[in-house]
Design a protein around this motif. Structure first.
Motif, PDB file in Angstrom:
ATOM      1  N   ILE A  24      -5.547  -4.766  -5.463  1.00  0.00           N
ATOM      2  CA  ILE A  24      -6.730  -3.863  -5.432  1.00  0.00           C
ATOM      3  C   ILE A  24      -6.177  -2.399  -5.607  1.00  0.00           C
ATOM      4  CG2 ILE A  24      -8.657  -2.858  -4.299  1.00  0.00           C
ATOM      5  CD1 ILE A  24      -8.891  -5.702  -2.913  1.00  0.00           C
ATOM      6  N   ALA A  25      -5.548  -1.734  -4.527  1.00  0.00           N
ATOM      7  CA  ALA A  25      -4.935  -0.430  -4.840  1.00  0.00           C
ATOM      8  C   ALA A  25      -4.234  -0.104  -6.041  1.00  0.00           C
ATOM      9  CB  ALA A  25      -4.087   0.054  -3.615  1.00  0.00           C
ATOM     10  N   THR A  26      -3.491  -1.005  -6.592  1.00  0.00           N
ATOM     11  CA  THR A  26      -2.680  -0.804  -7.748  1.00  0.00           C
ATOM     12  C   THR A  26      -3.586  -0.966  -8.959  1.00  0.00           C
ATOM     13  OG1 THR A  26      -1.835  -2.938  -7.835  1.00  0.00           O
ATOM     14  CG2 THR A  26      -0.512  -1.350  -7.085  1.00  0.00           C
ATOM     15  N   LYS A  27      -4.631  -1.814  -9.021  1.00  0.00           N
ATOM     16  CA  LYS A  27      -5.734  -2.116  -9.985  1.00  0.00           C
ATOM     17  C   LYS A  27      -6.807  -0.999 -10.322  1.00  0.00           C
ATOM     18  CE  LYS A  27      -5.630  -6.981 -10.970  1.00  0.00           C
ATOM     19  NZ  LYS A  27      -5.879  -7.031 -12.460  1.00  0.00           N
ATOM     20  N   ILE A  28      -6.967  -0.001  -9.056  1.00  0.00           N
ATOM     21  CA  ILE A  28      -7.651   1.202  -8.996  1.00  0.00           C
ATOM     22  C   ILE A  28      -6.966   1.972  -9.913  1.00  0.00           C
ATOM     23  CG2 ILE A  28      -8.686   2.984  -7.358  1.00  0.00           C
ATOM     24  CD1 ILE A  28      -9.545   1.044  -5.240  1.00  0.00           C
ATOM     25  N   ASP A  29      -5.777   2.059  -9.922  1.00  0.00           N
ATOM     26  CA  ASP A  29      -5.005   2.910 -10.713  1.00  0.00           C
ATOM     27  C   ASP A  29      -5.359   3.071 -12.186  1.00  0.00           C
ATOM     28  OD1 ASP A  29      -3.184   4.947 -11.321  1.00  0.00           O
ATOM     29  OD2 ASP A  29      -1.605   3.720 -11.119  1.00  0.00           O
ATOM     30  N   ARG A  30      -5.872   1.640 -12.763  1.00  0.00           N
ATOM     31  CA  ARG A  30      -6.291   1.704 -14.289  1.00  0.00           C
ATOM     32  C   ARG A  30      -7.734   1.412 -14.520  1.00  0.00           C
ATOM     33  NH1 ARG A  30      -3.331  -3.188 -17.064  1.00  0.00           N
ATOM     34  NH2 ARG A  30      -4.780  -4.396 -15.402  1.00  0.00           N
ATOM     35  N   LEU A  31      -8.359   0.679 -13.279  1.00  0.00           N
ATOM     36  CA  LEU A  31      -9.833   0.233 -13.286  1.00  0.00           C
ATOM     37  C   LEU A  31     -10.483   0.043 -14.689  1.00  0.00           C
ATOM     38  CD1 LEU A  31     -11.372   0.154 -10.601  1.00  0.00           C
ATOM     39  CD2 LEU A  31     -12.146   2.575 -11.102  1.00  0.00           C
ATOM     40  N   SER A  32      -9.752  -0.914 -15.223  1.00  0.00           N
ATOM     41  CA  SER A  32     -10.532  -1.258 -16.629  1.00  0.00           C
ATOM     42  C   SER A  32     -11.743  -2.508 -16.053  1.00  0.00           C
ATOM     43  CB  SER A  32      -9.655  -2.195 -17.286  1.00  0.00           C
ATOM     44  OG  SER A  32      -9.156  -3.482 -16.948  1.00  0.00           O
ATOM     45  N   PRO A  33     -12.425  -2.837 -16.978  1.00  0.00           N
ATOM     46  CA  PRO A  33     -13.525  -3.671 -16.552  1.00  0.00           C
ATOM     47  C   PRO A  33     -13.104  -4.841 -15.862  1.00  0.00           C
ATOM     48  CG  PRO A  33     -14.042  -2.481 -18.727  1.00  0.00           C
ATOM     49  CD  PRO A  33     -12.738  -2.081 -18.289  1.00  0.00           C
ATOM     50  N   SER A  34     -11.719  -5.644 -16.490  1.00  0.00           N
ATOM     51  CA  SER A  34     -11.325  -6.680 -16.210  1.00  0.00           C
ATOM     52  C   SER A  34     -10.614  -6.474 -14.650  1.00  0.00           C
ATOM     53  CB  SER A  34     -10.232  -7.243 -16.945  1.00  0.00           C
ATOM     54  OG  SER A  34      -9.015  -6.807 -16.943  1.00  0.00           O
ATOM     55  N   ASP A  35     -10.232  -5.420 -14.521  1.00  0.00           N
ATOM     56  CA  ASP A  35      -9.658  -4.845 -13.105  1.00  0.00           C
ATOM     57  C   ASP A  35     -10.952  -4.929 -11.965  1.00  0.00           C
ATOM     58  OD1 ASP A  35      -6.927  -4.589 -13.813  1.00  0.00           O
ATOM     59  OD2 ASP A  35      -7.293  -2.531 -14.609  1.00  0.00           O
ATOM     60  N   GLU A  36     -11.910  -4.348 -12.635  1.00  0.00           N
ATOM     61  CA  GLU A  36     -13.088  -4.447 -11.816  1.00  0.00           C
ATOM     62  C   GLU A  36     -13.462  -5.634 -11.105  1.00  0.00           C
ATOM     63  OE1 GLU A  36     -16.310  -1.862 -13.172  1.00  0.00           O
ATOM     64  OE2 GLU A  36     -15.010  -0.418 -13.851  1.00  0.00           O
ATOM     65  N   LYS A  37     -13.666  -6.807 -12.192  1.00  0.00           N
ATOM     66  CA  LYS A  37     -13.987  -8.159 -11.684  1.00  0.00           C
ATOM     67  C   LYS A  37     -12.962  -8.603 -10.841  1.00  0.00           C
ATOM     68  CE  LYS A  37     -16.728 -11.544 -11.998  1.00  0.00           C
ATOM     69  NZ  LYS A  37     -17.674 -11.514 -11.173  1.00  0.00           N
ATOM     70  N   ASP A  38     -11.600  -8.419 -11.302  1.00  0.00           N
ATOM     71  CA  ASP A  38     -10.580  -9.027 -10.347  1.00  0.00           C
ATOM     72  C   ASP A  38     -10.538  -8.532  -8.926  1.00  0.00           C
ATOM     73  OD1 ASP A  38      -9.477 -10.526 -12.299  1.00  0.00           O
ATOM     74  OD2 ASP A  38      -7.913  -8.849 -12.768  1.00  0.00           O
ATOM     75  N   ILE A  39     -11.128  -7.157  -8.777  1.00  0.00           N
ATOM     76  CA  ILE A  39     -11.049  -6.437  -7.484  1.00  0.00           C
ATOM     77  C   ILE A  39     -12.414  -7.038  -6.691  1.00  0.00           C
ATOM     78  CG2 ILE A  39     -11.636  -4.479  -6.298  1.00  0.00           C
ATOM     79  CD1 ILE A  39     -10.013  -2.808  -8.357  1.00  0.00           C
ATOM     80  N   GLU A  40     -13.377  -7.223  -7.298  1.00  0.00           N
ATOM     81  CA  GLU A  40     -14.471  -7.772  -6.910  1.00  0.00           C
ATOM     82  C   GLU A  40     -14.203  -9.221  -6.240  1.00  0.00           C
ATOM     83  OE1 GLU A  40     -19.100  -9.273  -8.018  1.00  0.00           O
ATOM     84  OE2 GLU A  40     -17.958  -8.538  -9.468  1.00  0.00           O
TER      85      GLU A  40
END
Length: 198
Positions: A133-149
């Motif tokens: 989650i913390a590393t995906k927030i660095d980029r925060l693309s729409p697919s990252d947002e779905k992965d985080i959810e």
């Protein structure tokens, strides 16, 4: 052929589903002469936990083998895989290319979780969901947002735990933290509340 088309510079980016991802690890396992540990990262970790249906590449940390020995095992797979689809780092230190330079990102001590015993030479582990989650927030693309959810829902992760882990990365960030911190603020103001309301 399909593989030669993929090897071209302007290739269409292929994706891998769960079975193709498992096949990659089976093929890699066959090339190894010793037992190693792989800590799966990002989409590779999510696909084997059934939190994602496909990934663009294979990302993982490698423990228990010399860098060049591991690279040599990977080179034996070039007939079936484009090595540009494989990103690996050694011993919990991620090297990233940003703005024309290489930055180092050291994982926290508790970065490894879980275990899959599927292969004789590869012990599969997973990057801690908080680190994904913390590393995906660095980029925060729409697919990252779905992965985080998906991760938050699967593991019932709290806002406080995410904030604490993001703080670790912000404190150990090489270069300007402006974008990362603004992404953290944006995430908690607009994205995280929407997850909780569903």
């Amino acid at each position: 052929s399909d593989s030669s088309a993929r090897m071209g510079d302007k290739r269409a980016r292929r994706t891998y589903n769960k079975e193709q991802t498992l096949q990659f690890f089976r093929d890699l396992n066959a090339m190894l002469e010793q037992e190693i540990e792989l800590v799966l990262v990002g989409g590779t970790a999510l696909i084997l936990q059934d939190l994602k249906t496909e990934t663009k590449d294979f990302d993982f940390f490698v423990n228990g083998i010399d860098y060049y020995e591991f690279e040599s095992a990977l080179e034996k797979l070039t007939e079936h895989y484009d090595l540009r689809d494989i990103d690996f780092w050694m011993d919990g230190v991620m090297l990233l290319h940003k703005g024309g330079r290489i930055i180092e990102r050291k994982m926290p001590e508790d970065y490894i979780v879980g275990k899959l015993e599927l292969f004789n030479n590869i012990k599969i582990r997973f990057l801690n969901p908080l680190d994904i989650i913390a590393t995906k927030i660095d980029r925060l693309s729409p697919s990252d947002e779905k992965d985080i959810e998906n991760l938050i829902k699967r593991h019932s992760i709290s806002k406080e735990d995410i904030l604490q882990r993001c703080q670790y990365y912000a404190n150990n960030y090489e270069g300007s933290t402006y974008r990362y911190i603004s992404n953290i603020k944006h995430f908690f103001e607009y994205i995280f509340p929407a997850y909780k309301q569903e």
